[in-house]
Design a protein around this motif. Sequence first.
Motif, PDB file in Angstrom:
ATOM      1  N   SER A 255       0.941  -1.431  -0.172  1.00 58.07           N
ATOM      2  CA  SER A 255      -0.016  -0.388   0.057  1.00 58.07           C
ATOM      3  C   SER A 255       0.810   1.399   0.061  1.00 58.07           C
ATOM      4  N   TYR A 256       0.452   2.685   0.460  1.00 60.76           N
ATOM      5  CA  TYR A 256       0.865   3.907   0.061  1.00 60.76           C
ATOM      6  C   TYR A 256       0.261   4.828   1.122  1.00 60.76           C
ATOM      7  N   GLY A 257       0.601   5.405   1.558  1.00 59.33           N
ATOM      8  CA  GLY A 257       0.554   6.336   2.554  1.00 59.33           C
ATOM      9  C   GLY A 257       2.239   7.853   2.198  1.00 59.33           C
ATOM     10  N   THR A 258       2.060   8.380   3.587  1.00 60.53           N
ATOM     11  CA  THR A 258       3.389   9.538   3.774  1.00 60.53           C
ATOM     12  C   THR A 258       3.679   9.357   5.074  1.00 60.53           C
ATOM     13  N   ALA A 259       4.706  10.784   5.305  1.00 56.83           N
ATOM     14  CA  ALA A 259       5.327  10.070   6.772  1.00 56.83           C
ATOM     15  C   ALA A 259       4.285  10.403   8.055  1.00 56.83           C
TER      16      ALA A 259
ATOM     17  N   VAL B  22       4.117  -0.376   3.421  1.00 54.35           N
ATOM     18  CA  VAL B  22       3.709   0.784   3.164  1.00 54.35           C
ATOM     19  C   VAL B  22       4.766   1.995   2.343  1.00 54.35           C
ATOM     20  N   LEU B  23       4.271   1.900   0.806  1.00 51.97           N
ATOM     21  CA  LEU B  23       4.815   3.275  -0.013  1.00 51.97           C
ATOM     22  C   LEU B  23       4.757   4.386   0.716  1.00 51.97           C
ATOM     23  N   VAL B  24       6.364   4.693   0.864  1.00 49.80           N
ATOM     24  CA  VAL B  24       6.303   6.560   1.086  1.00 49.80           C
ATOM     25  C   VAL B  24       7.271   7.545   0.055  1.00 49.80           C
ATOM     26  N   PRO B  25       6.662   8.104  -0.562  1.00 48.78           N
ATOM     27  CA  PRO B  25       7.815   9.054  -1.225  1.00 48.78           C
ATOM     28  C   PRO B  25       8.023   9.395  -0.839  1.00 48.78           C
ATOM     29  N   PRO B  26      10.078   9.913  -1.418  1.00 43.91           N
ATOM     30  CA  PRO B  26      10.665  10.803  -0.223  1.00 43.91           C
ATOM     31  C   PRO B  26      10.391  12.737  -0.813  1.00 43.91           C
ATOM     32  N   ALA B  27      11.131  13.619  -0.530  1.00 43.08           N
ATOM     33  CA  ALA B  27      10.663  14.922  -0.529  1.00 43.08           C
ATOM     34  C   ALA B  27      11.158  14.780  -2.712  1.00 43.08           C
ATOM     35  N   SER B  28      12.299  14.323  -2.485  1.00 42.64           N
ATOM     36  CA  SER B  28      12.837  14.602  -4.815  1.00 42.64           C
ATOM     37  C   SER B  28      11.859  13.535  -5.215  1.00 42.64           C
ATOM     38  N   ALA B  29      10.841  13.550  -4.944  1.00 37.20           N
ATOM     39  CA  ALA B  29       9.998  12.540  -5.944  1.00 37.20           C
ATOM     40  C   ALA B  29       9.798  14.116  -7.266  1.00 37.20           C
ATOM     41  N   GLU B  30      10.240  13.330  -8.170  1.00 36.27           N
ATOM     42  CA  GLU B  30       9.640  14.922  -9.359  1.00 36.27           C
ATOM     43  C   GLU B  30       8.177  14.421  -8.951  1.00 36.27           C
ATOM     44  N   PHE B  31       7.876  13.649  -9.602  1.00 39.26           N
ATOM     45  CA  PHE B  31       6.418  12.763 -10.112  1.00 39.26           C
ATOM     46  C   PHE B  31       6.294  11.096  -9.897  1.00 39.26           C
ATOM     47  N   GLY B  32       4.714  11.028 -10.079  1.00 38.54           N
ATOM     48  CA  GLY B  32       4.304   9.557  -9.647  1.00 38.54           C
ATOM     49  C   GLY B  32       3.814   9.554 -11.217  1.00 38.54           C
ATOM     50  N   VAL B  33       3.722   8.218 -11.173  1.00 36.74           N
ATOM     51  CA  VAL B  33       3.062   7.823 -12.409  1.00 36.74           C
ATOM     52  C   VAL B  33       2.112   6.088 -11.768  1.00 36.74           C
TER      53      VAL B  33
ATOM     54  N   GLY C 182       5.264  -1.296  -6.798  1.00 35.96           N
ATOM     55  CA  GLY C 182       4.571  -0.531  -6.548  1.00 35.96           C
ATOM     56  C   GLY C 182       3.187  -1.624  -6.043  1.00 35.96           C
ATOM     57  N   PRO C 183       2.512  -0.163  -5.102  1.00 34.52           N
ATOM     58  CA  PRO C 183       1.445  -1.002  -4.966  1.00 34.52           C
ATOM     59  C   PRO C 183      -0.059  -1.566  -5.946  1.00 34.52           C
ATOM     60  N   LEU C 184      -0.018  -2.355  -5.386  1.00 35.99           N
ATOM     61  CA  LEU C 184      -1.461  -3.199  -6.770  1.00 35.99           C
ATOM     62  C   LEU C 184      -2.476  -2.619  -5.792  1.00 35.99           C
ATOM     63  N   LEU C 185      -3.576  -2.006  -6.784  1.00 39.02           N
ATOM     64  CA  LEU C 185      -4.877  -1.378  -6.282  1.00 39.02           C
ATOM     65  C   LEU C 185      -5.492  -2.084  -7.042  1.00 39.02           C
ATOM     66  N   LEU C 186      -5.882  -2.882  -6.393  1.00 46.23           N
ATOM     67  CA  LEU C 186      -7.092  -4.400  -7.600  1.00 46.23           C
ATOM     68  C   LEU C 186      -8.579  -4.442  -7.350  1.00 46.23           C
ATOM     69  N   ARG C 187      -9.460  -4.921  -7.642  1.00 46.20           N
ATOM     70  CA  ARG C 187     -10.650  -4.736  -7.067  1.00 46.20           C
ATOM     71  C   ARG C 187     -11.694  -6.348  -5.859  1.00 46.20           C
ATOM     72  N   ASP C 188     -11.945  -6.079  -5.622  1.00 45.09           N
ATOM     73  CA  ASP C 188     -12.833  -6.974  -4.958  1.00 45.09           C
ATOM     74  C   ASP C 188     -14.772  -7.075  -5.380  1.00 45.09           C
ATOM     75  N   LEU C 189     -13.863  -8.621  -5.871  1.00 41.16           N
ATOM     76  CA  LEU C 189     -14.658  -9.162  -6.940  1.00 41.16           C
ATOM     77  C   LEU C 189     -16.729  -9.141  -6.407  1.00 41.16           C
ATOM     78  N   SER C 190     -17.013  -8.876  -5.601  1.00 39.81           N
ATOM     79  CA  SER C 190     -17.948  -8.856  -4.926  1.00 39.81           C
ATOM     80  C   SER C 190     -18.647  -8.025  -5.741  1.00 39.81           C
TER      81      SER C 190
END
Length: 367
Positions: free
Chosen positions: A38-42, A151-162, A244-252
Amino acid sequence: MKLPTAFSNFSEWTDHLFTRFSARRGWLRPLQIDAYRSYGTATKFYIKGRLLADPGLVAASAEDSRWRNFRSMVRRFNSREVAAADLVAELPDGSQHLVTTDDEGYFTLVIEPRVLPAPVAYLWYPVPVRVARLPKFLKMPTEAIATDAAVLVPPASAEFGVISDLDDTVFETSATNIFKMLGRVLFSNAQSKQPFEGVAEFYRRLQRGRNGQPDNPFFFVSSSPWNLYDMLAEFLKLHDIPTGPLLLRDLSISRPKTTPPPGVTGSAAIHFAHKLHEIDDILTTYPTLPFILCGDSGQEDARIYREVVRRHPGRIKAIYIRDVQVPERAALVGPIIEELSAEQVPMLLVADYATAATHAAGLGLLV
């Protein structure tokens, strides 16, 4: 109660009944926590996972027969999940965070850490999660049921996300043809799948941007079900595609979290709503980080990304849409390209990733 909802409820009820029956008969395999990247911040972590019985999968190889792949896929989808169990996530600051699994064994936690744990890999921070209580029909084992959520936390030096799709963007699924798609999904494995030529190199270059460091975070948003998580994660690792985080879907069967535009109905509406909801959450989490979007012309990616640009003006640097070589689908992308061009957001329909890389370099996104 509408028929789809009633069917979904009935399916969950029968699953729970069979899980209880299997446990009482001693047929249930040991329980495990699947913690999804997953992902997040500080200051805020998002954690998602599932508690279920070990499906009994064995390591795959590129030589596995179609029948063996099919049996493994059946085991993934015939999961024995555990509802109403209490799990605890623990942080270095001593805080404990309780969550209860839902009817399908999923759990979601939003944590505000006072102290970051030590990273286990560049950009990745572990959060220990363990089972604290099981439903009455299950006995707590002597050995703890536990794992670490990453948990992914991007650094302050990140130029952009994909933000990238997977099916027909990174590897071929043939989502425009239901029979080909089922064949590719049901009878393949992580070892036998192959990425499109140039996609791994292009993504690695995007991850390093202009400063040469792997600072730019990747997020994979797909309508594939969570049941395929292990196979997709293994595939990305095998081909050295940025983690990177894999954000998939619940089949329900449930109502979309986000209202799709007029004319988007059925499975396309569910696909549209899921992806837009997840992308909205990512861009909201990182309000100052610009993004690049990657998708394909096979489904709704171009229209989804157009809506993202509308909702988050000034945040999208470029959009790359892989052409799946279906003329009627490509024809739908053209007007969107013109519309976004007027908003100074370049969208390219590309036949190969070398073309995308050349364009990105021209924008100053990579070297």
